[in-house]
Structures are given as C-alpha cells and as structure tokens.
Design an enzyme around this catalytic site. Structure first.
Site, PDB file in Angstrom:
ATOM      1  CB  CYS A 294       1.712  -1.775  -8.099  1.00 32.79           C
ATOM      2  SG  CYS A 294       2.303  -3.429  -7.760  1.00 32.79           S
TER       3      CYS A 294
ATOM      4  CB  CYS B  68      -8.531  11.181  -2.677  1.00 32.79           C
ATOM      5  SG  CYS B  68      -9.614   9.741  -2.569  1.00 32.79           S
TER       6      CYS B  68
ATOM      7  CB  CYS C  77      -0.702  -4.760  -9.395  1.00 37.23           C
ATOM      8  SG  CYS C  77      -1.758  -4.566  -7.930  1.00 37.23           S
TER       9      CYS C  77
ATOM     10  NE  ARG D  86       4.077  -6.564  -2.890  1.00 38.09           N
ATOM     11  CZ  ARG D  86       2.987  -6.588  -3.628  1.00 38.09           C
ATOM     12  NH1 ARG D  86       2.028  -5.739  -3.416  1.00 38.09           N
ATOM     13  NH2 ARG D  86       2.853  -7.472  -4.592  1.00 38.09           N
TER      14      ARG D  86
ATOM     15  CB  CYS E 283      -3.047  -7.343  -4.432  1.00 39.02           C
ATOM     16  SG  CYS E 283      -1.828  -6.510  -3.385  1.00 39.02           S
TER      17      CYS E 283
ATOM     18  CB  CYS F 130      -8.219   7.000   4.074  1.00 38.65           C
ATOM     19  SG  CYS F 130      -9.387   6.368   2.844  1.00 38.65           S
TER      20      CYS F 130
ATOM     21  CB  CYS G 122      -4.714   8.583   2.744  1.00 37.27           C
ATOM     22  SG  CYS G 122      -4.155   8.627   1.024  1.00 37.27           S
TER      23      CYS G 122
HETATM   24  N1  SAM Z   1      -7.612   5.185  -3.641  1.00 38.51           N
HETATM   25  C1  SAM Z   1      -7.552   3.775  -3.732  1.00 38.51           C
HETATM   26  C2  SAM Z   1      -7.997   3.091  -2.466  1.00 38.51           C
HETATM   27  O1  SAM Z   1      -7.899   3.685  -1.404  1.00 38.51           O
HETATM   28  O2  SAM Z   1      -8.410   1.943  -2.557  1.00 38.51           O
HETATM   29  C3  SAM Z   1      -6.193   3.262  -4.114  1.00 38.51           C
HETATM   30  C4  SAM Z   1      -4.931   3.945  -3.571  1.00 38.51           C
HETATM   31  S1  SAM Z   1      -4.697   3.894  -1.804  1.00 38.51           S
HETATM   32  C5  SAM Z   1      -3.414   5.075  -1.563  1.00 38.51           C
HETATM   33  C6  SAM Z   1      -3.960   2.303  -1.562  1.00 38.51           C
HETATM   34  C7  SAM Z   1      -3.610   1.875  -0.165  1.00 38.51           C
HETATM   35  O3  SAM Z   1      -2.432   2.531   0.272  1.00 38.51           O
HETATM   36  C8  SAM Z   1      -4.587   2.136   0.944  1.00 38.51           C
HETATM   37  O4  SAM Z   1      -5.643   1.238   0.994  1.00 38.51           O
HETATM   38  C9  SAM Z   1      -3.702   1.969   2.175  1.00 38.51           C
HETATM   39  O5  SAM Z   1      -3.744   0.634   2.618  1.00 38.51           O
HETATM   40  C10 SAM Z   1      -2.316   2.337   1.659  1.00 38.51           C
HETATM   41  N2  SAM Z   1      -1.815   3.565   2.300  1.00 38.51           N
HETATM   42  C11 SAM Z   1      -2.189   4.833   2.005  1.00 38.51           C
HETATM   43  N3  SAM Z   1      -1.553   5.724   2.793  1.00 38.51           N
HETATM   44  C12 SAM Z   1      -0.768   5.014   3.624  1.00 38.51           C
HETATM   45  C13 SAM Z   1       0.117   5.369   4.691  1.00 38.51           C
HETATM   46  N4  SAM Z   1       0.307   6.628   5.060  1.00 38.51           N
HETATM   47  N5  SAM Z   1       0.798   4.371   5.321  1.00 38.51           N
HETATM   48  C14 SAM Z   1       0.607   3.076   4.958  1.00 38.51           C
HETATM   49  N6  SAM Z   1      -0.230   2.694   3.960  1.00 38.51           N
HETATM   50  C15 SAM Z   1      -0.910   3.638   3.311  1.00 38.51           C
HETATM   51 FE1  SF4 Z   2      -8.310   8.337  -1.364  1.00 34.21          FE
HETATM   52 FE2  SF4 Z   2      -6.093   7.844   0.005  1.00 34.21          FE
HETATM   53 FE3  SF4 Z   2      -8.401   6.848   0.839  1.00 34.21          FE
HETATM   54 FE4  SF4 Z   2      -7.294   5.875  -1.441  1.00 34.21          FE
HETATM   55  S1  SF4 Z   2      -6.451   5.704   0.631  1.00 34.21           S
HETATM   56  S2  SF4 Z   2      -9.449   6.415  -1.104  1.00 34.21           S
HETATM   57  S3  SF4 Z   2      -6.311   7.764  -2.197  1.00 34.21           S
HETATM   58  S4  SF4 Z   2      -7.880   9.045   0.717  1.00 34.21           S
END
Ligand code: SAM
Ligand code: SF4
Ligand code: DTB
Length: 321
Positions: free
Chosen positions: A100, A56, A131, A263, A191, A60, A63
């Site tokens: 989801c 990606c 979802c 949730r 959500c 973030c 992530c």
């Molecule tokens: N890429 C898209 C986005 O960021 O909107 C969708 C997938 S992203 C992985 C979905 C959500 O997963 C993120 O917004 C975050 O809130 C959650 N998430 C990702 N990594 C996480 C982590 N290590 N611990 C807790 N929540 C996490």
């Molecule tokens: Fe990409 Fe992870 Fe951020 Fe979603 S949460 S935009 S998968 S880096």
C-alpha cells in the site's frame, strides 16, 4: 435471517443496540458471522510505504503530515520508482502480500498519476497486490489507475459526517464520498474506513459504520485505525478511548459488513498482544505489517510473527501468488 445477510439499510438504533450488547454476546455474534464468511485463522498481510511525505495542504487534525502543524517530520518528495520497488520486494520477503503506497496530497496532479501507475505495475510484477492512497481523484485519474492495473484504492471517511468538521475543515465529507463513488464505479476495489479515539461519541462511531455499510456496495477492505497521537498535531492529548470500545467497533463493523475484510490498522504499536487477539476474535482479519506505518511506528515484524504463531494465525496469501 442468516447472521451474514448483506444489508445496506442499517438504522442508528439497531447499531447502538449492537454496541450495547454484553461484550461476550457481541463477540460471539461477530465471530459467528466471521466464520460464515472467512477462515477464522487466516489474516491478510499488507505493508505500507509513504511514497511522498509531509508538506500537505490539508488540516486533518490527526495527521503529522499536514504542513500546518509542527510534528518535526522531514518532508520528502515523490520517491524514485526503484526505491519503491526495493521496499516492496523487502515487504514481500518478510511475508506481505499487498503493498500500500500513501502520498501526502490533497489531490494528485495528472503527472503524479503516471509515476504512481509505473509503481503499481512494478509492484504487481513482483507478484503482490497493490493499493494506493493519494487523496481526491478525478474521473480521468481514476480510469488511468484502473487501466494501470491498480487493485485497491484507500480513501477513508475517517469519522461521522457530524464530527468530520471538528477534525478537518479543508475538504468536505461529500468530497470524500464523491471520490469513493468514482473509485467504486471504475471497478477498483474500495478500501475505506476511519479512525476512532479522536474524541468522537458513541453515536459518531455508529454513524461512521452506518455510512460505510449503507454504501450501495460494502468496501472490500475496512481499515479501523486507533488514533496515533503525534506531538504537534491538534488531536495530541485527546482522551484515550477504552480499548474494549475499540474491540466493540471491530465486532460491530464485522456484523454490519460480513464479507468485508476488517483491518486492524494504525495504533497496534500501542495495543497489547491480548487486545489484538480480541480484535482478531471480533473479526479483524487483515493488518498493516512492517516496522513503520506511513510516518509512525508499527510493531516490529519479529514481534508480529511471534504473535501469529502464538495465535495459530496464517497468512491468507495473495490472489496473485
Ligand atoms: N493524503 C491522502 C488522504 O488523506 O486521503 C492519503 C494519505 S492519509 C495519511 C491516509 C489515512 O491515514 C487518513 O485518511 C487517516 O485515516 C489515516 N491516518 C493519518 N494519520 C493518522 C493518525 N495519526 N492515526 C491514525 N490514522 C491516521
Ligand atoms: Fe494530508 Fe494527512 Fe490529511 Fe492525507 S490525512 S490529506 S496526508 S493532512
Ligand atoms: C489507513 O486507514 N491507515 C493507514 C493507511 N490507511 C494509509 C495510514 C495510517 C497512518 C498512521 C499515521 C502515520 O504513520 O503517519
């Protein structure tokens, strides 16, 4: 004023005052609100699948799927539809009522949306709610997902507007709010929640909940994630949040958004059964179920089924069953 008045004008001081209540008073209040709106012994069960993993472009800090960090994750392109439907069928047979699907995109391409719509239609045909979480959407993509029959779109605010830039720099809070407004206007259920345990302050947690509750309409589903710390990500090593502060966050969310399903989301694998029981008492009535979240571990299904049994919790079922 009833305990369950739906409000969209929450102020910082009163939310901080809820957080500061004696724990028993806060949980009693949250449970009272919860019982006015839901059967307290029913929970909604969702399963997650990562339909496109890793690589990606976003940064973030939490992530493991960001291409910028070395989390050791193997990237996978968009899954074939038949594999997605096999996973959905398995989740259904294990007791999930909502499926989801998450994709590691900043934003999907129009051609991606067509494939996701086929997945949504296939999952609905199995009798499950759907979802997806795909990143930022255009108006046209949102309309296509709605026409395709999507039930919920997950898009998290993640944290307060102030703390956001400490965690993510490649898109803005306003970008998130714009996609959420598109989803809401299209008629797809929203959500939307966040992550705690990222080193944010009490004020940041309160401000995240204020952002959610002061939207013109509360999200139908509010995932509260505890940060899952993954080796290689910038937030690895963040000081652990007091588990009771996590429970307080669930309780305050319930009081502020009485009719929303809160949730208990990521982080359950690191929580004791007793802490999860407190979260359910505080008003959480939905979980992610299945041995995996997107890329990290979740409690084993057998363990969860035993926990539901010990707590007398039943599945809330699906509106499509
Ligand atoms: N890429 C898209 C986005 O960021 O909107 C969708 C997938 S992203 C992985 C979905 C959500 O997963 C993120 O917004 C975050 O809130 C959650 N998430 C990702 N990594 C996480 C982590 N290590 N611990 C807790 N929540 C996490
Ligand atoms: Fe990409 Fe992870 Fe951020 Fe979603 S949460 S935009 S998968 S880096
Ligand atoms: C949400 O709020 N939490 C889920 C879902 N929405 C997409 C994702 C949690 C991901 C946890 C880290 C991982 O497994 O990659």
């Amino acid at each position: 004023m009833s305990n369950s008045t739906i409000r969209h004008d929450w102020q910082t001081d009163e939310v901080l005052a809820l957080y500061a209540l004696p724990f028993n008073d806060l949980l009693f209040k949250a449970q009272t609100v919860h019982r006015e709106n839901f059967n307290p012994n029913e929970i909604q069960i969702s399963s997650l699948l990562s339909i496109k993993t890793g690589s990606c472009s976003e940064d973030c800090g939490y992530c493991p799927q960001s291409a910028r960090y070395d989390s050791g994750l193997k990237p996978e392109p968009l899954m074939p539809i038949c594999d997605v439907l096999d996973a959905a069928q398995q989740a259904k047979s294990q007791g999930a009522t909502r499926f989801c699907m998450g994709a590691a995109w900043r934003k999907p391409k129009d051609s991606d949306i067509e494939r996701v719509v086929e997945m949504v239609q296939g999952v609905k045909a199995l009798g499950m709610e759907t979802c997806v979480t795909l990143g930022m959407l255009t108006d046209e993509q949102t309309a296509r997902l709605k026409d395709g029959g999507l039930d919920y779109y997950n898009h998290n605010l993640d944290t307060s507007e102030d703390y956001y830039s400490e965690v993510i720099t490649t898109r803005t809070y306003q970008d998130r709010l714009d996609t959420l407004e598109r989803v809401r206007n299209s008629g797809i259920n929203v959500c939307c929640g966040g992550i705690v345990g990222m080193g944010e302050s009490d004020l940041d947690r309160a401000n995240l909940l204020i952002q959610l509750a002061n939207m013109p309409q509360h999200p139908e589903s509010v995932p509260v994630n505890m940060l899952v710390q993954v080796e290689g990500t910038p937030l690895m090593g963040t000081e652990q949040l007091d588990p009771l502060m996590f429970v307080r966050t669930i309780a305050v969310a319930k009081i502020m958004m009485p009719k929303s399903r809160i949730r208990l989301s990521a982080g359950r694998n690191e929580m004791s059964d007793e802490m999860q029981a407190l979260c359910f008492f505080a008003g959480a009535n939905s979980i992610f179920y299945g041995d995996k979240l997107l890329t990290t571990d979740n409690p084993m299904t057998n363990h969860d089924l035993q926990l539901f049994d010990r707590l007398g919790l039943k599945s809330a079922g699906s509106s499509y069953a």
